[in-house]
Design a protein around this motif. Structure first.
Motif, PDB file in Angstrom:
ATOM      1  N   UNK A 109      -1.430   5.097  -5.504  1.00  0.00           N
ATOM      2  CA  UNK A 109      -2.867   5.118  -5.212  1.00  0.00           C
ATOM      3  C   UNK A 109      -3.556   3.835  -5.678  1.00  0.00           C
ATOM      4  N   UNK A 110      -2.903   3.108  -6.552  1.00  0.00           N
ATOM      5  CA  UNK A 110      -3.523   1.879  -7.038  1.00  0.00           C
ATOM      6  C   UNK A 110      -2.509   0.749  -6.928  1.00  0.00           C
ATOM      7  N   UNK A 111      -3.022  -0.461  -7.001  1.00  0.00           N
ATOM      8  CA  UNK A 111      -2.140  -1.622  -6.939  1.00  0.00           C
ATOM      9  C   UNK A 111      -1.124  -1.555  -8.076  1.00  0.00           C
TER      10      UNK A 111
ATOM     11  N   UNK B 241      17.649 -11.041   6.144  1.00  0.00           N
ATOM     12  CA  UNK B 241      16.206 -11.248   6.247  1.00  0.00           C
ATOM     13  C   UNK B 241      15.540 -10.076   6.960  1.00  0.00           C
ATOM     14  N   UNK B 242      16.274  -9.409   7.837  1.00  0.00           N
ATOM     15  CA  UNK B 242      15.677  -8.270   8.518  1.00  0.00           C
ATOM     16  C   UNK B 242      15.318  -7.190   7.512  1.00  0.00           C
ATOM     17  N   UNK B 243      16.228  -6.950   6.589  1.00  0.00           N
ATOM     18  CA  UNK B 243      15.956  -5.941   5.562  1.00  0.00           C
ATOM     19  C   UNK B 243      14.810  -6.391   4.661  1.00  0.00           C
ATOM     20  N   UNK B 244      14.903  -7.648   4.234  1.00  0.00           N
ATOM     21  CA  UNK B 244      13.837  -8.166   3.369  1.00  0.00           C
ATOM     22  C   UNK B 244      12.505  -8.091   4.085  1.00  0.00           C
ATOM     23  N   UNK B 245      12.535  -8.402   5.389  1.00  0.00           N
ATOM     24  CA  UNK B 245      11.307  -8.324   6.179  1.00  0.00           C
ATOM     25  C   UNK B 245      10.745  -6.921   6.162  1.00  0.00           C
ATOM     26  N   UNK B 246      11.640  -5.937   6.321  1.00  0.00           N
ATOM     27  CA  UNK B 246      11.178  -4.556   6.309  1.00  0.00           C
ATOM     28  C   UNK B 246      10.563  -4.195   4.964  1.00  0.00           C
ATOM     29  N   UNK B 247      11.255  -4.617   3.912  1.00  0.00           N
ATOM     30  CA  UNK B 247      10.726  -4.338   2.568  1.00  0.00           C
ATOM     31  C   UNK B 247       9.355  -4.983   2.387  1.00  0.00           C
ATOM     32  N   UNK B 248       9.247  -6.229   2.820  1.00  0.00           N
ATOM     33  CA  UNK B 248       7.981  -6.941   2.675  1.00  0.00           C
ATOM     34  C   UNK B 248       6.892  -6.261   3.489  1.00  0.00           C
ATOM     35  N   UNK B 249       7.257  -5.769   4.687  1.00  0.00           N
ATOM     36  CA  UNK B 249       6.269  -5.072   5.514  1.00  0.00           C
ATOM     37  C   UNK B 249       5.767  -3.815   4.822  1.00  0.00           C
ATOM     38  N   UNK B 250       6.723  -3.068   4.282  1.00  0.00           N
ATOM     39  CA  UNK B 250       6.336  -1.832   3.586  1.00  0.00           C
ATOM     40  C   UNK B 250       5.374  -2.142   2.446  1.00  0.00           C
ATOM     41  N   UNK B 251       5.727  -3.183   1.690  1.00  0.00           N
ATOM     42  CA  UNK B 251       4.881  -3.578   0.557  1.00  0.00           C
ATOM     43  C   UNK B 251       3.505  -4.007   1.044  1.00  0.00           C
ATOM     44  N   UNK B 252       3.515  -4.825   2.108  1.00  0.00           N
ATOM     45  CA  UNK B 252       2.252  -5.337   2.626  1.00  0.00           C
ATOM     46  C   UNK B 252       1.360  -4.185   3.051  1.00  0.00           C
ATOM     47  N   UNK B 253       1.960  -3.208   3.712  1.00  0.00           N
ATOM     48  CA  UNK B 253       1.156  -2.071   4.166  1.00  0.00           C
ATOM     49  C   UNK B 253       0.577  -1.301   2.988  1.00  0.00           C
ATOM     50  N   UNK B 254       1.422  -1.115   1.977  1.00  0.00           N
ATOM     51  CA  UNK B 254       0.945  -0.354   0.824  1.00  0.00           C
ATOM     52  C   UNK B 254      -0.205  -1.081   0.130  1.00  0.00           C
ATOM     53  N   UNK B 255      -0.028  -2.391  -0.051  1.00  0.00           N
ATOM     54  CA  UNK B 255      -1.061  -3.151  -0.750  1.00  0.00           C
ATOM     55  C   UNK B 255      -2.334  -3.207   0.087  1.00  0.00           C
ATOM     56  N   UNK B 256      -2.150  -3.382   1.382  1.00  0.00           N
ATOM     57  CA  UNK B 256      -3.296  -3.428   2.284  1.00  0.00           C
ATOM     58  C   UNK B 256      -4.054  -2.105   2.262  1.00  0.00           C
ATOM     59  N   UNK B 257      -3.281  -1.019   2.259  1.00  0.00           N
ATOM     60  CA  UNK B 257      -3.902   0.311   2.244  1.00  0.00           C
ATOM     61  C   UNK B 257      -4.759   0.471   0.991  1.00  0.00           C
ATOM     62  N   UNK B 258      -4.233  -0.030  -0.118  1.00  0.00           N
ATOM     63  CA  UNK B 258      -4.981   0.128  -1.366  1.00  0.00           C
ATOM     64  C   UNK B 258      -6.217  -0.759  -1.365  1.00  0.00           C
TER      65      UNK B 258
ATOM     66  N   UNK C 113      -8.673   1.066   0.601  1.00  0.00           N
ATOM     67  CA  UNK C 113      -9.219   2.197  -0.156  1.00  0.00           C
ATOM     68  C   UNK C 113     -10.250   1.698  -1.165  1.00  0.00           C
ATOM     69  N   UNK C 114      -9.920   0.571  -1.815  1.00  0.00           N
ATOM     70  CA  UNK C 114     -10.859  -0.001  -2.784  1.00  0.00           C
ATOM     71  C   UNK C 114     -12.162  -0.400  -2.103  1.00  0.00           C
ATOM     72  N   UNK C 115     -12.001  -1.077  -0.953  1.00  0.00           N
ATOM     73  CA  UNK C 115     -13.188  -1.505  -0.215  1.00  0.00           C
ATOM     74  C   UNK C 115     -14.042  -0.306   0.146  1.00  0.00           C
ATOM     75  N   UNK C 116     -13.349   0.746   0.587  1.00  0.00           N
ATOM     76  CA  UNK C 116     -14.056   1.940   1.026  1.00  0.00           C
ATOM     77  C   UNK C 116     -14.817   2.549  -0.142  1.00  0.00           C
ATOM     78  N   UNK C 117     -14.146   2.584  -1.284  1.00  0.00           N
ATOM     79  CA  UNK C 117     -14.773   3.182  -2.452  1.00  0.00           C
ATOM     80  C   UNK C 117     -16.000   2.367  -2.857  1.00  0.00           C
TER      81      UNK C 117
END
Lengths: 590, 232
Positions: A208-210, A322-339, A342-346
């Motif tokens: 829920x948080x960074x 790199x494909x795997x790393x890319x996937x990992x980075x995407x997942x991370x990016x999405x999570x951080x972006x989502x947070x 959420x912060x902006x929204x709050x």
């Protein structure tokens, strides 16, 4: 990323055990493609992409099980040699079986044990040992079983055909079996990667948080990739590098591993992250020998950079990781972006809430404060002007209305002040031992004029313990509730105040005989500036009293709720306060 | 009450012209002579120069903290009664002022009748300093300070020694607010444990008050302390 693809894999010192930690199938059937000599590299080439080779000792991965045991585990020293030896031994065993069967079977059937040996070799040891087994089998069969026996020469045309068919069958069987084997291996590895990614994704989704994202992802990434990993995020003009132990300052000399980024690396990552996409020439993605920088993006936006250490201990083997790393980075990016979202929204919500509060405050000031003020001014002007020199009675009435309205004003302003104090956290309850009776008596006194039109009963249980709290705040709460009760009920009705001990709590009830509160409002009446649609002869007020009550009671560790009476019409406000731990109390010497 | 041949001279220290005007008119109408000072320095000068019978002191002054005037006054061994005017929600300041030697306080906004009542109580205590009256009576409550006998509504009330000490302290300062710390120091010789005071006040009310939950004699000054109803 393109830089990675161009890089050729480092074969590593031969003979070192290879750990295929992360694999990816690219779907190229290996039928008769170029073969290498190493079984594992072979499978990697065919369908499996190893991320890195780990020379450190680690438990072998059982990726294929065979009745004989884990066949991919070889003692250090010469796995390939042993595999070939095993192939030879299997062929020898097949030859033995065939020798035993020679009396009972025709010569043509004696190829079957050899085929079984080739099949086993292919499944257990891969393609090349099985090819060796094929060649050996053909030669052995020819030598021992095809006349002339104990010679490699073949005379009969029948035997030549037999030998050619056998050789072809051997090669085909060995290839088929080896392919099946590599498929099985890659499937299990794929499943493992998928599971790792799934777990990683779930973990990120739950954060829920960074802080939580970083705390859950960093150890996991390090465990998955078996190498130091940094997450680099833009931080107000600078870079924030996680894990936090990593110095943001470039380390002179750049000792590795464990060191953070060097000055050049730092600058490269920073300029890439801060680059404005619309500003002409694109900054190249950061490069380094020591770190593999994987950008984390959402669409065109740059969220950060995932840095994976390429140490001597653990080298990246295959570019397609790199494909795997890319996937990992995407997942991370999405999570951080989502947070971030959420912060902006709050923040937006909070701003909106504050603006709403300001609007309500303005409305309250302009209406609720000006109304009594208007009466005061009007009454005072009548008194000053005199006009037709009003008689003593009307002078008294005017003066009284000035008094009443001014008192009302004072209450409103007091409530506004209390709310401001609560909002800014200044209403720190000074906790000491207090007697509820003190607060009750003062509240009743202060409310006496308003209560004079009502009947009031007070019932405090004799065994009420002292409470831990602030009597000033508690008195405010009681006063507000009593004052409220007078406002929303008809004169002559009964207002009851009861208090009793209930285990580790003291419950205070304030009951009236009005029309009660709309069920939908029971909770909302505690909101700032919310005025319940209670029916009553008069409902002046600015909608702050109850939210102040809740703020004060909560500051004392208690709770306050509203409900409607079930025995008759009317509202009940229930306050509960915790009973403090008993200390030694003095003898009352009664 | 003692009849005054000379009107009492009051000093009002406040920087709000409206309040000063109101006090001058109201107090003048009640027969007092009123001096006014708009800031701390003017007040100090007046106090040095003139014989003042009582000070009404606002704590928020433009040039100094009102409490400083109180401190200097008491440091100069002056027993001139001081009534402090404070704003709502400043319980700590009130307690501080009382501890520093103020005789009473009033929370703004207040009515003239209230102020005059407080002035009379402070004035009476000033006059009574020389000798205690042996018999105290307010409403149905009588306290014989010589024989240590307390009667309520004609019936004698047995009190423990400490309960009597507490009541005697309140009687001695009848009409005046006493801070909790002051009472604890005087009766318990320690100001550490406020719950003793709470329990004793509760017990005393049970014995004296007709309706202990709505006390008539022992009044709570919320956030500050207690006050015994004055005979007037």
């Amino acid at each position: 990323m393109s830089s990675l693809k161009d890089r050729t894999p480092d074969p590593g010192p031969s003979g070192a055990p290879l750990s295929l930690v992360k694999v990816k199938l690219i779907g190229e059937p290996p039928w008769f493609g170029p073969k290498k000599t190493n079984r594992r590299r072979d499978s990697a080439r065919a369908s499996v992409h190893a991320l890195y080779r780990d020379d450190r000792r680690r438990p072998p991965r059982r990726w294929y099980s065979f009745p004989f045991g884990p066949l991919d585990h070889w003692p250090a020293g010469g796995p390939s040699t042993e595999r070939y030896i095993s192939a030879v031994l299997l062929v020898a065993a097949a030859a033995g079986v065939s020798l035993l069967l020679r009396q009972f079977l025709v010569v043509g059937s004696l190829v079957l044990p050899f085929l079984i040996a080739i099949l086993l070799t292919a499944i257990a040891y891969g393609q090349l040992p099985s090819l060796l087994a094929s060649v050996l089998s053909v030669l052995t069969y020819d030598f021992f079983f095809l006349p002339p026996i104990y010679s490699l020469t073949v005379t009969e045309p029948d035997d030549i055909v037999r030998l050619v068919v056998f050789a072809s069958a051997a090669v085909i069987v060995s290839n088929l079996a080896a392919y099946a084997r590599s498929q099985a291996v890659s499937a299990s590895q794929r499943a493992e990667v998928a599971e790792d990614l799934y777990r990683f994704g779930r973990q990120l989704a739950g954060a829920a948080t960074l802080r939580e994202v970083l705390d859950s992802s960093l150890p996991r990434l390090t465990a998955m990739l078996r190498t130091p990993v940094l997450i680099i995020l833009p931080d107000d003009g600078n870079l924030a590098i996680y894990p936090a132990g990593q110095s943001q300052e470039p380390t002179p000399g750049g000792g590795f591993p464990g060191a953070a980024l060097t000055g050049t690396e730092f600058a490269a990552v920073k300029s890439w992250l801060q680059e404005n996409p619309s500003a002409g020439a694109a900054t190249p993605e950061p490069h380094s020998i020591r770190w593999l920088f994987v950008p984390m993006r959402i669409g065109q936006g740059k969220v950060g950079v995932l840095a994976v250490a390429q140490s001597a201990m653990s080298k990246l083997l295959v570019p397609d990781s790199s494909a795997l790393l890319g996937t990992l980075a995407d997942l991370l990016a999405q999570a951080i972006h989502r947070i971030d979202l959420a912060d902006d929204l709050m923040l937006a919500n909070r701003t909106a809430e504050r603006e709403e509060l300001h609007a309500a405050l303005l409305a309250s000031l302009s209406h609720d404060l000006r109304t009594p003020l208007s009466s005061v001014i009007a009454a005072a002007e009548s008194l000053v002007d005199g006009g037709a020199t009003p008689d003593e009675n009307s002078r008294q009435a005017l003066a009284r209305s000035i008094q009443d309205e001014a008192r009302r004003l004072d209450l409103y302003i007091g409530n506004l002040l209390d709310m401001t104090r609560l909002e800014s956290g200044l209403a720190d309850a000074s906790m000491s031992r207090i007697d509820l009776a003190d607060a009750v008596s003062v509240a009743l006194d202060r409310c006496a004029i308003a209560l004079s039109a009502h009947q009031v009963t007070v019932d405090l249980a004799a065994n009420l313990p002292l409470l831990a709290g602030d009597e000033v705040l508690l008195e405010h709460v009681l006063f507000n509730l009593l004052d409220n009760a007078t406002k929303y009920t008809r004169s002559g009705t009964l207002i009851q105040l009861r208090a009793y001990r209930d285990g580790s709590k003291v419950t205070i009830l304030i009951m009236d005989e009005g029309d009660g509160i709309r069920p939908a409002d029971l909770e909302r009446i505690f909101d700032k500036f919310y005025r319940g649609k209670r029916q009553g002869p008069q409902s002046p007020g600015i909608g702050l009293g109850l939210s102040i009550c809740r703020g004060y009671i909560e500051a004392m560790g208690g709770s306050i709720t509203a409900r409607n009476r079930t025995d008759r019409g009317g509202a009940v406000f229930t306050i509960t306060l915790p009973v403090p731990a008993e200390k030694d109390l003095p003898d009352l010497d009664t | 009450m003692t009849a005054h041949s000379m009107p009492l001279k009051l000093l009002v220290v406040d920087d709000e012209p409206a309040i000063v005007r109101f006090l001058r008119t109201g107090l003048g109408g009640n027969g007092y002579t009123v001096l006014t000072a708009g800031d701390g320095h003017a007040a100090m000068e007046l106090l040095d120069r003139d014989e003042v019978d009582l000070v009404v002191l606002d704590l928020g002054l433009p040039d100094m903290d009102g409490l400083d005037i109180l401190i200097r006054l008491r440091a100069a061994k002056s027993a001139t009664p001081v009534i402090v005017l404070s704003s709502r929600g400043e319980e700590r300041t009130k307690v501080e002022a009382l501890e520093l030697g103020a005789d009473d306080y009033l929370v703004k906004p207040f009515g003239m009748a209230e102020l005059v009542a407080r002035i009379r109580v402070a004035q009476r205590h000033q006059l009574m300093r020389e000798g205690e009256r042996p018999l105290f009576q307010v409403g149905d409550l009588t306290v014989d300070l010589v024989r240590r006998i307390v009667t309520v509504r004609g019936a004698r009330v047995p009190l423990s020694p400490r309960q009597y000490e507490l009541l005697r302290l309140l009687v001695q300062h009848a009409g005046k607010v006493l801070t909790r710390d002051f009472i604890l120091r005087e009766v318990w010789h320690s100001d550490s444990n406020v719950q003793y005071l709470r329990i004793y006040i509760r017990a005393l009310r049970q014995k004296i008050e007709l309706h202990p939950e709505r006390p008539h004699y022992i009044l709570t000054e919320i956030g500050v302390g207690y006050r015994l109803r004055s005979p007037e």
